[in-house]
Motif scaffolding. Sequence first.
Motif, PDB file in Angstrom:
ATOM      1  N   ILE A 154      20.338   0.988  -6.630  1.00  0.00           N
ATOM      2  CA  ILE A 154      19.651   2.278  -6.597  1.00  0.00           C
ATOM      3  C   ILE A 154      19.808   2.910  -5.214  1.00  0.00           C
ATOM      4  N   ASN A 155      20.354   4.082  -5.182  1.00  0.00           N
ATOM      5  CA  ASN A 155      20.558   4.834  -3.941  1.00  0.00           C
ATOM      6  C   ASN A 155      19.602   6.020  -3.937  1.00  0.00           C
ATOM      7  N   ILE A 156      18.592   5.960  -3.074  1.00  0.00           N
ATOM      8  CA  ILE A 156      17.563   6.998  -2.998  1.00  0.00           C
ATOM      9  C   ILE A 156      17.852   7.940  -1.835  1.00  0.00           C
ATOM     10  N   VAL A 157      17.862   9.236  -2.110  1.00  0.00           N
ATOM     11  CA  VAL A 157      18.022  10.261  -1.075  1.00  0.00           C
ATOM     12  C   VAL A 157      16.759  11.110  -1.069  1.00  0.00           C
ATOM     13  N   PHE A 190      10.780   3.809  -1.491  1.00  0.00           N
ATOM     14  CA  PHE A 190      10.960   4.525  -2.760  1.00  0.00           C
ATOM     15  C   PHE A 190      11.986   3.825  -3.643  1.00  0.00           C
ATOM     16  N   GLN A 191      12.954   3.165  -3.023  1.00  0.00           N
ATOM     17  CA  GLN A 191      13.946   2.407  -3.791  1.00  0.00           C
ATOM     18  C   GLN A 191      13.275   1.283  -4.571  1.00  0.00           C
ATOM     19  N   SER A 192      12.370   0.555  -3.918  1.00  0.00           N
ATOM     20  CA  SER A 192      11.653  -0.539  -4.582  1.00  0.00           C
ATOM     21  C   SER A 192      10.777  -0.023  -5.719  1.00  0.00           C
ATOM     22  N   VAL A 193      10.087   1.107  -5.465  1.00  0.00           N
ATOM     23  CA  VAL A 193       9.218   1.691  -6.498  1.00  0.00           C
ATOM     24  C   VAL A 193      10.047   2.116  -7.709  1.00  0.00           C
ATOM     25  N   ARG A 225      22.461   7.090  -8.143  1.00  0.00           N
ATOM     26  CA  ARG A 225      21.943   7.931  -7.066  1.00  0.00           C
ATOM     27  C   ARG A 225      20.857   8.852  -7.585  1.00  0.00           C
ATOM     28  N   PHE A 226      19.720   8.894  -6.850  1.00  0.00           N
ATOM     29  CA  PHE A 226      18.587   9.738  -7.230  1.00  0.00           C
ATOM     30  C   PHE A 226      18.147  10.545  -6.011  1.00  0.00           C
ATOM     31  N   LYS A 240       0.828  -1.201   0.000  1.00  0.00           N
ATOM     32  CA  LYS A 240       0.000   0.000   0.000  1.00  0.00           C
ATOM     33  C   LYS A 240       0.872   1.265   0.000  1.00  0.00           C
ATOM     34  N   MET A 241       1.953   1.248   0.796  1.00  0.00           N
ATOM     35  CA  MET A 241       2.837   2.415   0.853  1.00  0.00           C
ATOM     36  C   MET A 241       3.586   2.599  -0.465  1.00  0.00           C
ATOM     37  N   LYS A 242       3.936   1.492  -1.120  1.00  0.00           N
ATOM     38  CA  LYS A 242       4.608   1.594  -2.424  1.00  0.00           C
ATOM     39  C   LYS A 242       3.675   2.198  -3.469  1.00  0.00           C
ATOM     40  N   GLU A 243       2.404   1.803  -3.405  1.00  0.00           N
ATOM     41  CA  GLU A 243       1.421   2.394  -4.326  1.00  0.00           C
ATOM     42  C   GLU A 243       1.285   3.890  -4.069  1.00  0.00           C
ATOM     43  N   ALA A 244       1.243   4.263  -2.778  1.00  0.00           N
ATOM     44  CA  ALA A 244       1.129   5.680  -2.415  1.00  0.00           C
ATOM     45  C   ALA A 244       2.375   6.462  -2.860  1.00  0.00           C
TER      46      ALA A 244
END
Length: 627
Positions: free
Chosen positions: A96-99, A73-76, A41-42, A5-9
């Motif tokens: 993937i490195n999410i900041v 957010f990394q998974s999305v 990195r994103f 649910k959080m990934k969808e959001a």
Amino acid sequence: MSNLKMKEAALIYLDRSGGLQKFIDDCKCYNDSKQSYAVYRFSILINPSDVVELDAELGNHILHQPLKAAQIFQSVCFVAVKTLSLIGQLQTETQINIVLKLTHLPPLRSYSLDLCEFPLDYASQRFYMMRGIVIAMTTVTKYTQGARFLCSDEACPLSKGFEYIRVHVPGATESATVRNDFLCNLCSSSLQEDRKFRVLGDKQIVEIITAKALHAFQGYSNNQPFRFQSLTIFLRDESVSKMNIGNEYKIIGIPTCVRTSQTAVCIEANSIISYNPEVPSGISDTFRYLLSLTSSSCWKFTAILANIFASQIVPPGTYNLLKLCLLMSLVQTSDRNKEMKDCLDILIMTSDTLLVDRLLNFSINLVPRGIRHPVSTEIFPTLSRNKYGTGAVSIQAGSALLAKGGICFIGDLASHKKDKLEQLQSVVESRSITVYIPGKKFGDDINQQMTFPVQCSFWSFVDMDSSSRRNMQKTSTLIGQMDCSLIPPNLVEAFGLLINCNESSSCYPLISTVQHTFKKAMNPEELLYVASKKFTTEDFEKLLAFAKTLNVEFSLEAERMIHGYYLASRRIRTDSISGSKLSASALKYLVSLAEAHARLNLRNKVLKEDVLIAALLFETSLTLKYG
């Protein structure tokens, strides 16, 4: 189900906020590059209010568990890359490195970190907002942003591919990202770094103090003991070089504990926001009424202000010329993180240093950045080794940079050494200071230099009755000229205003001053005069805070008058031997004086009457310098 649910959001938020399109554009840059990457990195901009409104659980994760939120957010983003075929070389999600970059935090007390309150919470690993003034910063160095590791056993399947990717997380040291004792999860063999895939980022360390701590630099005491300490901020990548020494900022970051020779609480900065205080709404009713009573004259209001100013320190009607100049210098200060162009430096010649010292010390407390320079410290920036062992040089602010937008009161000018006076002269003339960093001394191959703007007014005085002064005193053959032989003549010239404060003259009645001093010694809190009761210190603070925010412009008549006076004065004070005695900055000081008088009158337009006062003060100063 909760994670799904959080990934969808998260995906919906990225789509609505424009973050998804930015992510796609960033992926295109990676995909078009001929370079091979192990870590991608994103940076994603997050508005917590919008996320909470969309999905409360995801918003709660972002605010209180930011590392887990980054994994969501990394998974999305990984799914998006694979679904849309955005990066052909990407193999695993760990690459993937999410900041997550937050725009703000909820304006609630639980999200605010007060640097004066202890103990500080550095165990929760969540975001806090803090506010502080930069007092030191290091040069920019490198850190390991991400690295690829492979199993040392060639027979192991994990000796290839991108399964072992380590990236920097808030609060982690360099050794947490890269070291030689990691083991393979499959065969327990040691891991080896594939160095050609190491990703480096920029890092800078700054130190901040709370604005409340400036009381320690103002020579002010309310008999209430207090303590303060600086807080270390780690800036990385996009945040590097976004903070300047002397400026005040709001910082969103995650507190963490860093262990060096001493355990210290630090902040891993996430977002940097320049702090600007609210513009004051107006002045007190008493000053508003006084302004209306004196509206028929362009000089009455400022004359009365000078007469009653600092009645806690000197009797009303004494030292009026000095007090008028101090008020004019104070309204030329600024509370905002912007360039201060109109400084008014003041040098006072006096035989009563105690009284003048008290008057100046009282005055600097009326503005947020009034700094009394401690004798044991440096006026200008100094260098030291960084205590965190990063190899960077730490640049300490010094009193002048700490007083940005305000006043730096440096005490008796004669108490400073010759080299410091030469440095002061250079700074007052150029309004900048260059710091040279010798590479060999600090373990670097290259010498560096950094230049900082000095945006404050300097106040100082010279003791006319000092023993060295009496031994060196010369008799001037020019009418009105003061003997300034104790101070280098170029430094005296650099100060915009030279003021003579001699309390033994008819302008400064000695009896009233002595009576005032005795009464204050017996009862320091007593208000001795009606002016002190009607026009309080707080009233003057509000007046100055409002006056210095006014944007003033010259009327055509005032502009012509100031240029006419400047040209005439330059012509009179020019001879064939030494040329003009007026410095190149003379016109700038005249303009600043006229603007200051207009602001002190709470006007937006500089009139010829303001120019007349400016010319009178400047001419008085020139007479003291040259006769």
